[in-house]
Structures are given as C-alpha cells and as structure tokens.
Write an enzyme that holds these catalytic residues in place. Structure first.
Site, PDB file in Angstrom:
ATOM      1  CB  SER A  23      34.885  -9.015  34.506  1.00  0.00           C
ATOM      2  OG  SER A  23      36.082  -8.383  34.909  1.00  0.00           O
ATOM      3  CE1 TYR A  82      38.061 -13.070  32.345  1.00  0.00           C
ATOM      4  CE2 TYR A  82      38.039 -10.682  32.613  1.00  0.00           C
ATOM      5  CZ  TYR A  82      37.760 -11.952  33.105  1.00  0.00           C
ATOM      6  OH  TYR A  82      37.163 -12.091  34.337  1.00  0.00           O
TER       7      TYR A  82
END
Length: 296
Positions: A147, A164
């Site tokens: 990401s 995350y």
C-alpha cells in the site's frame, strides 16, 4: 510472462475488489484461477463473473480460508493441487487485507493483531505454502499487495494507523528482499510489490465485517455509507488497478505504484522524508488530486 493463457494463478482475497478483478481479467485471458476468501457468497459471485467471459477450458475454483491461519492456508494449497490436478502454479497474488487496528496505544491488542496478522501473515503464510509450487513451474511470479501505507505510515495527523501500516511496510520489505533471493535461488520466479493509493474497493466493508462485535462498531447503515463513499470517491477503480498489476507482471516490474495519488505521494516522501509526518502532508496530496478530478 507475456501471456497468461494456459497458466494457473492463485488469488487471495478473491471475493471482491482488486482480487475479483484480477480473477476476471486473468480468466478472460485464458488463465485458470484458484481464489480464497472468508466470504463464500462473495467468492461465488466472483466465480460467476469470471466464468462469464472465460474461454473454454478455463477453471475457476473457490476455497474458504482465513489467510492469517497457516493451517487453513495449507488446506487451500492442497485444494489447489487437487481441484486443478497440478503440481505447480505460475502466479501467486497475495491480495487479501483488512483495515483496522488503528492505535498501538489504545486499540485492544486482539484487534490490532488481527489486522496485522491478516495483512502481513496472510502474505507470509501463502508465500510459504505456494513457493514450492511456483518453483516447480517453468516460470513463476509472486505479487504481494502492500500500500502507499507501506512507505507512508499515516492516514493524516489526526488518525492513528499503526497495525495496517506496520503490516504493509513488512510486505514491502519482504518483497524487495525476495527480488534478490529469487535471483540467486530461483531465477525463473519473479517478485513484485504493489503499492496502491485510494482504490475503489470494499475494504471498508470487509473491515466493518471483521470488527462488527467491537464496542465502537458502526451500525450496518453507517458502515454501508462509509464503504460506499470510500469506493466511489477513489481516483482509481479496482478494474484499473488489476490491469496495472497484470501489465506489471508482463513487464517484470518489481515495483508497481497504482494511481496518481500513489505516484505523487511516493515522490513527495522521497523528496522530503523528514516532513512526511508533519501536519497534513499526505492528506493534502489526496485532497488536491480529488479536487483536480472533480474539476476535470
């Protein structure tokens, strides 16, 4: 790998979003695919969509598995071998992921570790399970989805985002290390790390499902509204993201940025890394791109 026809691919998180689009586009190209997800309903829809445009001979199978659970991942691997009657695969897309686990300081440990385990150990478990099958093929490619939060660990100065981000940094570092590892020990297998910006997927829905029992969980109506806004306000669709990934595989690109926001943020972080966590550094980039898109 210039052609996916006749190849065998494995896609985690194949029930929706980028995973669904990878499955659809690969099937249309003549590739057989095995997907896993935690939602049998979502997977059934993916299989139906993929098979609609697939040429004769393509096979798409689905298997319910939690990628953070090594036993379930190994069962998925065994399913792939048996259902497709093969001893090798050509492509592994480690795509499954959820959000959540925001604060290391205030989020309950089990919630924090759930996000980290899905996003990092999901990649690790599947890489361990399927690497021998990739090596057994005449050519192979492992694609790990990180990401922009794999190089910029933030959602803005007013939001904690540690689980995350930590997981996505791990995915990025692992894949970069694999590039040289594979060159030395299995040069016919390539590795790519994918770093998407804001993509129009249902990851918000998946996250709400995962943490629906938490005290701070939204109502079903509120969760749907948030998910719909996240999906429709994205600068890049899941279909566009999947196309970029598959083009990157064909070109043997090891570092795949997806979306103008990812490109802009990567450039900004590299130019002024010390300022990356000051004020609204990254959020201003996202806001400017959305404004430019709205005014186009």
């Amino acid at each position: 790998m210039k052609d996916f026809s006749g190849k065998i691919a494995v896609v985690t998180g194949g029930g929706s979003g980028i995973g669904r689009e990878l499955t659809r586009q690969l099937a249309e190209a003549g590739c057989s695919i095995a997907i896993c997800d935690v939602s049998e309903e979502d997977m059934a829809e993916t299989v139906e969509i993929a098979m609609t445009g697939a040429p004769q001979g393509v096979k798409v199978t689905a298997f319910k598995a939690d990628v953070s659970n090594e036993d379930q991942v190994n069962a998925f691997r065994d399913h792939v071998r048996d259902a497709h009657d093969i001893d090798h695969i050509h492509l592994l897309f480690n795509n499954a992921g959820i959000g959540g686990g925001s604060s290391f300081v205030t989020t309950p440990r089990d919630s924090w570790e759930r996000t980290f385990n899905v996003c990092w150990f999901g990649v690790y478990n599947n890489a361990r399970a399927f690497m021998p099958l990739l090596i057994a093929a005449d050519e192979g490619h492992i694609v790990n989805v990180s990401s922009v939060n794999g190089f910029w660990a933030s959602l803005g100065s007013d939001t904690a985002h540690t689980a995350y981000s930590a997981a996505k940094f791990a995915v990025k570092g692992f894949t970069e290390a694999l590039v040289n590892d594979l060159r030395l020990n299995a040069p016919h297998v390539k590795a790519s790390v994918v770093m998407p910006g804001h993509i129009g997927t249902n990851i918000a829905r998946s996250t709400f499902r995962e943490f629906s029992d938490a005290e701070e969980a939204l109502s079903e109506e509120e969760a749907k509204a948030v998910n719909d806004h996240f999906r429709t306000s994205a600068t890049t669709t899941a279909a566009q993201a999947a196309t970029v990934i598959l083009d990157g595989v064909k070109a043997e690109t090891w570092r795949i940025l997806i979306g103008p926001d990812a490109v802009a943020l990567d450039k900004a972080v590299r130019a002024t890394p010390e300022a990356a966590y000051d004020g609204d550094f990254g959020m201003e980039i996202f806001a400017n791109l959305r404004s430019a898109t709205d005014n186009a």
